[in-house]
Design a protein around this motif. Structure first.
Motif, PDB file in Angstrom:
ATOM      1  N   SER A  32       2.540  -5.677  -5.733  1.00 37.97           N
ATOM      2  CA  SER A  32       2.765  -4.272  -6.113  1.00 37.97           C
ATOM      3  C   SER A  32       1.602  -3.710  -6.926  1.00 37.97           C
ATOM      4  O   SER A  32       1.367  -2.493  -6.921  1.00 37.97           O
ATOM      5  CB  SER A  32       4.077  -4.138  -6.905  1.00 37.97           C
ATOM      6  OG  SER A  32       3.962  -4.660  -8.228  1.00 37.97           O
ATOM      7  N   LYS A  33       0.844  -4.590  -7.597  1.00 35.99           N
ATOM      8  CA  LYS A  33      -0.316  -4.123  -8.375  1.00 35.99           C
ATOM      9  C   LYS A  33      -1.307  -3.375  -7.482  1.00 35.99           C
ATOM     10  O   LYS A  33      -1.931  -2.402  -7.903  1.00 35.99           O
ATOM     11  CB  LYS A  33      -1.040  -5.314  -9.014  1.00 35.99           C
ATOM     12  CG  LYS A  33      -0.237  -6.134  -9.996  1.00 35.99           C
ATOM     13  CD  LYS A  33      -1.065  -7.331 -10.442  1.00 35.99           C
ATOM     14  CE  LYS A  33      -0.242  -8.374 -11.153  1.00 35.99           C
ATOM     15  NZ  LYS A  33      -1.043  -9.576 -11.469  1.00 35.99           N
ATOM     16  N   MET A  34      -1.459  -3.863  -6.232  1.00 30.01           N
ATOM     17  CA  MET A  34      -2.427  -3.251  -5.313  1.00 30.01           C
ATOM     18  C   MET A  34      -1.986  -1.868  -4.853  1.00 30.01           C
ATOM     19  O   MET A  34      -2.793  -1.070  -4.379  1.00 30.01           O
ATOM     20  CB  MET A  34      -2.626  -4.158  -4.102  1.00 30.01           C
ATOM     21  CG  MET A  34      -3.328  -5.461  -4.416  1.00 30.01           C
ATOM     22  SD  MET A  34      -3.489  -6.499  -2.948  1.00 30.01           S
ATOM     23  CE  MET A  34      -1.851  -7.209  -2.862  1.00 30.01           C
ATOM     24  N   PHE A  35      -0.689  -1.608  -4.975  1.00 32.60           N
ATOM     25  CA  PHE A  35      -0.143  -0.336  -4.508  1.00 32.60           C
ATOM     26  C   PHE A  35       0.481   0.445  -5.661  1.00 32.60           C
ATOM     27  O   PHE A  35       1.409   1.216  -5.469  1.00 32.60           O
ATOM     28  CB  PHE A  35       0.888  -0.604  -3.401  1.00 32.60           C
ATOM     29  CG  PHE A  35       0.331  -1.395  -2.249  1.00 32.60           C
ATOM     30  CD1 PHE A  35      -0.474  -0.784  -1.302  1.00 32.60           C
ATOM     31  CD2 PHE A  35       0.575  -2.748  -2.142  1.00 32.60           C
ATOM     32  CE1 PHE A  35      -1.014  -1.510  -0.246  1.00 32.60           C
ATOM     33  CE2 PHE A  35       0.047  -3.494  -1.094  1.00 32.60           C
ATOM     34  CZ  PHE A  35      -0.748  -2.875  -0.143  1.00 32.60           C
ATOM     35  N   ALA A  36      -0.088   0.238  -6.856  1.00 36.65           N
ATOM     36  CA  ALA A  36       0.457   0.825  -8.080  1.00 36.65           C
ATOM     37  C   ALA A  36       0.572   2.341  -7.993  1.00 36.65           C
ATOM     38  O   ALA A  36       1.515   2.930  -8.534  1.00 36.65           O
ATOM     39  CB  ALA A  36      -0.406   0.433  -9.277  1.00 36.65           C
ATOM     40  N   LYS A  37      -0.370   2.993  -7.303  1.00 35.95           N
ATOM     41  CA  LYS A  37      -0.355   4.450  -7.214  1.00 35.95           C
ATOM     42  C   LYS A  37       0.152   4.953  -5.866  1.00 35.95           C
ATOM     43  O   LYS A  37       0.169   6.152  -5.605  1.00 35.95           O
ATOM     44  CB  LYS A  37      -1.759   4.999  -7.488  1.00 35.95           C
ATOM     45  CG  LYS A  37      -2.259   4.685  -8.902  1.00 35.95           C
ATOM     46  CD  LYS A  37      -1.283   5.167  -9.976  1.00 35.95           C
ATOM     47  CE  LYS A  37      -1.742   4.809 -11.379  1.00 35.95           C
ATOM     48  NZ  LYS A  37      -0.739   5.197 -12.413  1.00 35.95           N
ATOM     49  N   ASN A  38       0.559   4.021  -5.003  1.00 34.42           N
ATOM     50  CA  ASN A  38       1.144   4.408  -3.715  1.00 34.42           C
ATOM     51  C   ASN A  38       2.659   4.585  -3.803  1.00 34.42           C
ATOM     52  O   ASN A  38       3.248   5.285  -2.975  1.00 34.42           O
ATOM     53  CB  ASN A  38       0.869   3.350  -2.644  1.00 34.42           C
ATOM     54  CG  ASN A  38      -0.597   3.221  -2.296  1.00 34.42           C
ATOM     55  OD1 ASN A  38      -1.363   2.641  -3.054  1.00 34.42           O
ATOM     56  ND2 ASN A  38      -0.994   3.764  -1.149  1.00 34.42           N
ATOM     57  N   CYS A  39       3.274   3.925  -4.782  1.00 35.51           N
ATOM     58  CA  CYS A  39       4.735   3.890  -4.862  1.00 35.51           C
ATOM     59  C   CYS A  39       5.191   4.277  -6.264  1.00 35.51           C
ATOM     60  O   CYS A  39       4.720   3.705  -7.257  1.00 35.51           O
ATOM     61  CB  CYS A  39       5.270   2.494  -4.532  1.00 35.51           C
ATOM     62  SG  CYS A  39       4.666   1.844  -2.950  1.00 35.51           S
TER      63      CYS A  39
END
Length: 310
Positions: free
Chosen positions: A239-246
């Protein structure tokens, strides 16, 4: 106590369900208390009950799953969505965001496609469902394309890398308002089988050697190496890699003892908020772990930009 918006507060009206789904009728009987019910230890009966519920409450004309695939209890699945709808409302002046603008990622959508069915019927949300099992993926896709209310509102994607959860599913620049997940609970096939035997014995009151799963379930749905703790831990790392996607990530956590380790994992990330939402189903307590990388002000800005109030 189910969520106040949950449609399944009362006992099932078997007469009404048999009316919308006549094939359920042979499986309904009157129990010792004078109430109509089914044998919940019978997989065929449970499957037809779910089919009737989805048709009566969520306007699903076609629903089927392959033999032995997971047939989830509908009230609990609905609760997850109602409680997370409240979570989204927090940044939106207490108003639940509805409509196709709201995009949800269902990690492990399953052959049953139940979360997208309920979420779209109740709130009009759009869904992406990920799946590692090709048979389950095809089943979910078939449910989507044969129900006009789901078509163009649910996208089922194959996870080609079983060792990944979010990577390979969330696309560059793609935004999700919520990620939901019902992870494989058990750490081994033996553990899953022992749990199924216990459930079967509780339902029948008889000693069982080999359980025929009343709610079904394939190996990928029921267990993975390390069980739910390792699965959710990996989900947190990815989830760190998609912190600003979700906006919000979430997962069911069946074992309370796993929370301490999951909290430690979250403490090592840049999350701004994480907490548990408890759900009560009779004497059973289940819980949703939720986390976000957005500050309170950023969550309000997200809501202002994406949520359309009706």
């Amino acid at each position: 106590m189910l969520h106040s918006r949950n449609k399944h507060q009362e006992r099932y009206d078997m007469e009404a369900l048999m009316k919308v789904s006549p094939e359920l009728k042979p499986f309904v009987f009157v129990n010792q208390y004078g109430s109509q019910t089914i044998d919940f230890a019978n997989p065929a009966a449970v499957k037809l009950l779910n089919k009737a519920i989805l048709k009566a409450f969520y306007k699903i004309e076609y629903w089927d799953i392959p033999l032995h695939y997971l047939c989830p209890p509908i009230p609990g699945r609905a609760d997850y969505l109602h409680y997370t709808a409240d979570l989204l409302a927090e940044a939106n002046n207490g108003q639940i965001p509805t409509g196709k603008e709201i995009k949800i990622l269902d990690v492990g959508v399953g052959a049953n496609c139940v979360y997208p069915i309920i979420g779209h019927a109740e709130y009009g949300w759009r869904f992406v469902g990920s799946e590692v099992d090709k048979t389950a993926m095809k089943s979910a896709q078939n449910i989507v394309i044969t129900n006009s209310n789901l078509k163009n509102n649910v996208d089922v994607r194959l996870q080609n890398r079983p060792d990944q959860i979010l990577e390979g599913i969330i696309r560059t620049q793609e935004l999700f308002d919520l990620v939901i997940c019902n992870p494989p609970f058990h750490a081994s096939a033996e553990e899953a089988s022992a749990s199924s035997i216990r459930k079967q014995q509780n339902l029948t009151g008889k000693k069982v050697q080999n359980a025929s799963l009343n709610f079904g379930g394939q190996s990928l749905e029921l267990w993975c190496e390390g069980g739910e703790l390792k699965f959710i831990w990996q989900m947190i790392q990815e989830s760190k890699m998609f912190a600003k996607n979700c906006l919000w990530f979430s997962s069911l956590v069946s074992k309370k003892d796993n929370l301490k380790s999951l909290y430690k994992a979250l403490d090592k990330t840049d999350v701004t908020n994480y907490h548990i939402i408890e759900m009560s189903h009779g004497q059973k307590i289940s819980r949703i772990l939720v986390w976000t990388y957005f500050s309170e002000e950023e969550r309000k800005a997200w809501a202002k930009a994406r949520f359309v109030n009706k």
